[in-house]
Design a protein around this motif. Structure first.
Motif, PDB file in Angstrom:
ATOM      1  N   ASP A   1      -2.699   5.384  -3.784  1.00 23.37           N
ATOM      2  CA  ASP A   1      -3.991   6.337  -4.042  1.00 23.37           C
ATOM      3  C   ASP A   1      -3.417   7.826  -4.003  1.00 23.37           C
ATOM      4  OD1 ASP A   1      -6.068   7.468  -4.135  1.00 23.37           O
ATOM      5  OD2 ASP A   1      -7.002   6.620  -2.131  1.00 23.37           O
TER       6      ASP A   1
ATOM      7  N   HIS B   1       1.362   7.895   5.602  1.00 20.33           N
ATOM      8  CA  HIS B   1       1.026   7.247   7.310  1.00 20.33           C
ATOM      9  C   HIS B   1       2.296   6.698   7.714  1.00 20.33           C
ATOM     10  CE1 HIS B   1      -2.981   8.049   7.906  1.00 20.33           C
ATOM     11  NE2 HIS B   1      -3.389   7.708   6.693  1.00 20.33           N
ATOM     12  N   LEU B   2       3.370   7.505   7.881  1.00 19.31           N
ATOM     13  CA  LEU B   2       4.789   7.010   8.254  1.00 19.31           C
ATOM     14  C   LEU B   2       4.586   7.194   9.752  1.00 19.31           C
ATOM     15  CD1 LEU B   2       7.095   8.566   5.553  1.00 19.31           C
ATOM     16  CD2 LEU B   2       6.401   5.823   5.804  1.00 19.31           C
TER      17      LEU B   2
ATOM     18  N   PHE C   1       0.770  -1.169   0.030  1.00 17.16           N
ATOM     19  CA  PHE C   1       0.196  -0.199   0.125  1.00 17.16           C
ATOM     20  C   PHE C   1       0.815   1.523  -0.069  1.00 17.16           C
ATOM     21  CE2 PHE C   1      -2.702  -3.162   2.029  1.00 17.16           C
ATOM     22  CZ  PHE C   1      -3.945  -3.011   1.450  1.00 17.16           C
TER      23      PHE C   1
ATOM     24  N   PHE D   1      -0.271   4.857   0.873  1.00 21.16           N
ATOM     25  CA  PHE D   1      -1.610   5.665   1.171  1.00 21.16           C
ATOM     26  C   PHE D   1      -1.204   7.299   0.761  1.00 21.16           C
ATOM     27  CE2 PHE D   1      -0.718   2.810   4.582  1.00 21.16           C
ATOM     28  CZ  PHE D   1      -1.815   1.941   4.338  1.00 21.16           C
TER      29      PHE D   1
ATOM     30  N   ASP E   1      -1.792  10.107   2.374  1.00 20.29           N
ATOM     31  CA  ASP E   1      -0.811  10.662   3.220  1.00 20.29           C
ATOM     32  C   ASP E   1       0.186   9.895   3.823  1.00 20.29           C
ATOM     33  OD1 ASP E   1      -2.979   9.780   4.101  1.00 20.29           O
ATOM     34  OD2 ASP E   1      -3.644  11.884   4.698  1.00 20.29           O
TER      35      ASP E   1
END
Ligand SMILES: Nc1ncnc2c1ncn2[C@@H]1O[C@H](COP(=O)(O)OP(=O)(O)OP(=O)(O)O)[C@@H](O)[C@H]1O
Ligand SMILES: [Mg+2]
Lengths: 379, 232
Positions: B170, B97-98, B91, B93, B95
Motif C-alpha cells: 500500500d 510498521h517495523l 504485507f 504497509f 508506514d
C-alpha cells in the motif's frame, strides 16, 4: 508457542524504560507487602512468647483470658485438682504469670514479667546459660532471661540482688528462651510458691494449669471435661492462634497492618497497571501489525499474559530478595528485631502480585483483542 | 486453464449505518494473475486500501467473494483466514510498521516466528533476505537507525521472508523521494516478481507506473478502467 514468547520477551525487555518502571512497581509493592506482613508475623510470634517458651501441650485457663498471656484471670485451686482427676491427664501443674516492679540499685523501678513454675516439677523451665536450675529453690532465687530487655535490669550477674515488691531477690541463673517477649519488659522465672508470696494477688492465684495428656488422643476428652468445669483448655497451637487472631482482628495493630498491606497492593497495582497499560497502548500498532501478518488473537493474549506474568515473577523475586536482605541486615544489628518471613507472607505477596499481573494483563488483552488490523493497514 | 491468483467477484464494503452508510467499495470484480504486477490507482478515498484489505484477508466484505488460486477466502474460519495471511500473503504497509525495539534481522524474521519456526532458523533466513535487499550489514541495527528507503527495504524483506505467493503493497513509495522509490519498485519487479507470484500495489506515484503489468483505476469505490503498463 515458545517462539512467540521469545518475541514477547524481547519486546518487553528491550523497552528498557517501561520494563524498569514495571519492575520498580512490582518490586516495591512486593517489598512493602512482605515487610508489613513480616513485621506483623514477628509481633504475633512475640505476643505468644510465653506460650512458646513454656511449651506445655494444653493450657487450661479462664475463658476470659484468651486475649493475652499477661492479662490472665486467676483460677481457684480446686481447678487444678479437678483437672488432675480427669482421665487421660498424665500430669497437671499450676503456672503463675504476672508483673511486678523491681527496684534497681540506683533507686529506679523497672517493670518485669514474673513466671512462677510449679515447685515440684518446674515444668516449663527455661534453658540455663549460667547457674544451676536447683538454685531456683534457694532463698529469694530468681532466674533472669537474657534477651534484649536484659540490660534494663542493669545486666545482672549471678548473685546480683534487687528488691521486688519490698522483698529481696537474688539472681541465681541466667537463661535463654526461644522467643523474646513483645511487651518490652525483662522476664524473671521463680517458683510458683515464691511468685504468689512476693506478688500481691487476688483471692485466686493460678494463672494457668499446664496439662500433659497421656496420649494425643486424650486431648478431646480433656478439653471437653475442662469445658464442663466452666474453664477453657487450649492446645499450645490453639492458644497461639487465639492470641494471633485477637491481635489480627481486635487490635489496631491488625487493622493497620491490613490497611498498609492493602495500600501497598494498591500502589503496586496502580504503578504496574498504569505502566503496563501504557506499554500496551504504545505497542498497539505493533500488535495490530502482528495480527495483520497472521498472528491469532489467542497468540497475542499469550504474549501479553507472558509479559505481565514475567514482570510479576521478576518483581516478586526482587521484592522478596530485598525484604530478606533488609530483615537479615536489621537482625544482625538488632538481634530481637521483630520481623519474620513466613510462607503465609510469601504466598500472600505472591497472590497479590498475581492479581496485579492479572488485572494489568486483562486490561491489555481487552485492548489488543479489539484492534482491527484494517485500522493498522489504513495507517 | 490455470486459476487466477486473485479473483474478486462483486465485492461490496460499506461503512456507517442507516443514513450515514457510504460505500467504500462497490460491486468490484477483477482478476489478477500469477506472474503479474497489478497496480491499483485512484484518488484519495476511492477505496483502494479497502479493496486491498478485502483481497488479502484483513477486512471482511459485506458481500461478494474473493477466491485465491481458486479457493474461496471469506467462507473460511477466522483461524484459517489468519493462517492464510500468515502463509500466503506478504504485507508491506504504508508506514512500514517495523518494531523499533527489535533488530532489523529480528523484524524480518517475524513472519517465520509467527509460523513457529525456531529463532535460529528464522534469523538466518532473515539475514538471507536482507542480503537480497542489500542490507546485510544493517542486520543487527534497530530499524530506527535506518533511512526511510532502507526501512522500506526491510519491510520488503519481511514481506518475502516466508516465501508468500501474493504480495500486497500500500503506497510503498509515498514517503520516499522519487529516485529511491523508483529503485525499490524496479528491484521488486526484477527480483521478487516471479511467474509463481502475484504483486498488488496501490500507488499514487506515476513515476513508477512503468514497472507495472497492468494498472487498475478506481473512483468512488468502483473500477473505472484498466491500462496496460509496461509490456513484458
Ligand atoms: N473504518 C472506516 N469507517 C468509516 N469510513 C471508512 C472507514 N475506512 C474507510 N472508510 C471510508 O471508505 C472510503 C475509502 O477508504 P480507503 O481508505 O479505502 O481509500 P483509499 O483509496 O485507500 O484512499 P487513500 O488514497 O487516501 O489511502 C473513504 O471514503 C473512507 O473515508
Ligand atoms: Mg489508502
Amino acid at each position: 508457542m515458545k517462539q512467540i514468547l521469545i518475541l514477547a520477551y524481547k519486546l518487553l525487555v528491550n523497552d528498557k524504560g517501561k520494563y524498569f518502571a514495571l519492575l520498580v512497581g512490582t518490586t516495591f509493592s512486593v517489598f512493602l507487602i512482605v515487610q508489613m506482613t513480616s513485621s506483623f508475623a514477628g509481633i504475633l510470634t512475640k505476643a505468644s512468647a510465653t506460650v512458646i517458651n513454656i511449651g506445655a501441650s494444653i493450657w487450661v485457663m479462664d475463658p476470659a483470658a484468651t486475649n493475652s498471656v499477661l492479662s490472665n484471670v486467676p483460677m481457684p485451686d480446686y481447678v487444678l485438682d479437678a483437672v488432675r482427676s480427669i482421665n487421660g491427664v498424665k500430669y497437671a501443674v499450676p503456672l503463675y504469670s504476672g508483673t511486678a516492679l523491681v527496684k534497681l540499685r540506683d533507686g529506679t523501678y523497672q517493670a518485669v514479667s514474673v513466671i512462677g513454675l510449679d515447685d515440684s516439677s518446674l515444668v516449663g523451665r527455661p534453658k540455663l546459660l549460667e547457674g544451676d536450675i536447683d538454685d531456683i529453690f534457694a532463698e529469694n532465687g530468681f532466674i533472669v532471661v537474657k534477651d534484649e530487655e536484659f540490660p534494663k535490669l542493669e545486666n545482672p550477674k549471678i548473685g546480683t540482688d534487687f528488691e521486688l515488691n519490698d522483698y529481696r531477690g537474688v539472681i541465681v541463673g541466667i537463661a535463654t528462651v526461644p522467643t523474646g517477649a513483645l511487651y518490652g519488659t525483662p522476664t524473671l522465672y521463680t517458683t510458683y510458691y515464691r511468685a504468689i508470696t512476693y506478688i500481691p494477688s487476688m483471692r485466686f492465684t493460678i494463672s494457668y494449669v499446664l496439662v500433659q495428656p497421656k496420649a494425643d488422643s486424650d486431648i478431646p476428652y480433656i478439653k471437653q471435661q475442662v469445658t464442663r468445669l466452666g474453664y477453657l483448655a487450649l492446645t499450645n497451637h490453639e492458644y497461639q492462634n487465639a492470641i494471633s487472631s485477637y491481635l489480627e482482628y481486635k487490635t489496631s495493630i491488625g487493622t493497620n497492618t491490613l490497611l498498609m498491606t492493602i495500600i501497598s497492593f494498591l500502589v503496586g497495582l496502580s504503578i504496574c497497571g498504569q505502566t503496563f497499560y501504557t506499554f500496551i497502548i504504545e505497542n498497539l500498532e505493533h500488535f495490530g501489525a502482528l495480527k495483520a501478518m497472521g498472528a491469532k488473537g489467542r497468540e497475542l493474549v499469550y504474549v501479553i499474559l507472558f509479559q505481565a506474568g514475567f514482570t510479576a515473577l521478576v518483581g516478586y523475586g526482587l521484592g522478596v530478595g530485598l525484604s530478606t536482605l533488609l530483615i537479615t541486615a536489621a537482625k544482625l544489628r538488632l538481634p530481637e528485631y521483630t520481623s519474620r518471613l513466613t510462607y503465609t507472607n510469601l504466598s500472600l505477596a505472591f497472590l497479590m502480585v498475581l492479581i496485579i499481573a492479572s488485572i494489568s494483563g486483562y486490561a491489555g488483552v481487552r485492548r489488543v483483542l479489539r484492534i482491527e488490523p484494517f485500522e493498522i493497514f489504513r495507517g | 486453464m490455470p486459476k487466477a491468483a486473485i479473483a474478486a467477484d462483486k465485492l461490496n464494503r460499506w461503512f456507517g449505518v442507516g443514513e450515514a452508510r457510504t460505500y467504500a467499495v462497490k460491486e468490484v470484480s477483477f482478476e489478477a494473475n500469477w506472474g503479474e504486477m497489478l497496480y491499483i490507482v485512484g484518488p484519495s478515498g476511492s477505496g483502494k486500501t479497502t479493496l486491498l484489505s478485502m483481497i488479502s484477508g484483513i477486512l471482511r466484505p459485506n458481500s461478494g467473494s474473493v477466491a485465491i488460486d481458486g479457493r474461496d477466502l471469506w467462507s473460511q474460519s477466522d483461524d484459517e483466514i489468519a493462517d492464510f495471511r500468515l502463509n500466503t500473503i506478504g504485507f508491506v504497509f504504508q508506514d512500514y510498521h517495523l518494531f523499533p525495539r527489535l533488530t532489523t534481522a529480528e523484524n524480518v524474521a517475524i513472519p517465520l516466528i509467527l509460523q513457529k519456526r525456531n529463532w535460529g532458523e528464522a534469523l538466518s533466513a532473515a539475514t538471507q533476505c536482507l542480503k537480497i535487499v542489500d542490507l546485510a550489514d544493517k542486520a543487527q541495527l534497530p530499524p530506527t537507525k535506518l533511512s526511510g528507503g532502507e526501512q522500506q527495504r526491510v519491510a520488503i524483506a519481511r514481506a518475502i521472508v516466508h516465501q508468500p505467493r501474493i504480495l500486497v503493497f500500500d503506497e510503498p513509495t509515498a514517503s520516499l523521494d522519487g529516485e529511491t522509490g523508483r529503485k525499490i519498485v524496479s528491484f521488486v519487479k526484477a527480483e521478487i516478481l516471479t511467474s509463481k507470484r502475484c504483486i498488488i500495489m496501490v500507488t499514487h506515484d506515476s513515476r513508477i507506473f512503468e514497472y507495472s503489468n497492468r494498472i487498475m483505476e478506481m473512483e468512488d469505490g468502483r473500477i473505472t478502467g484498466f491500462q496496460q503498463g509496461q509490456t513484458v
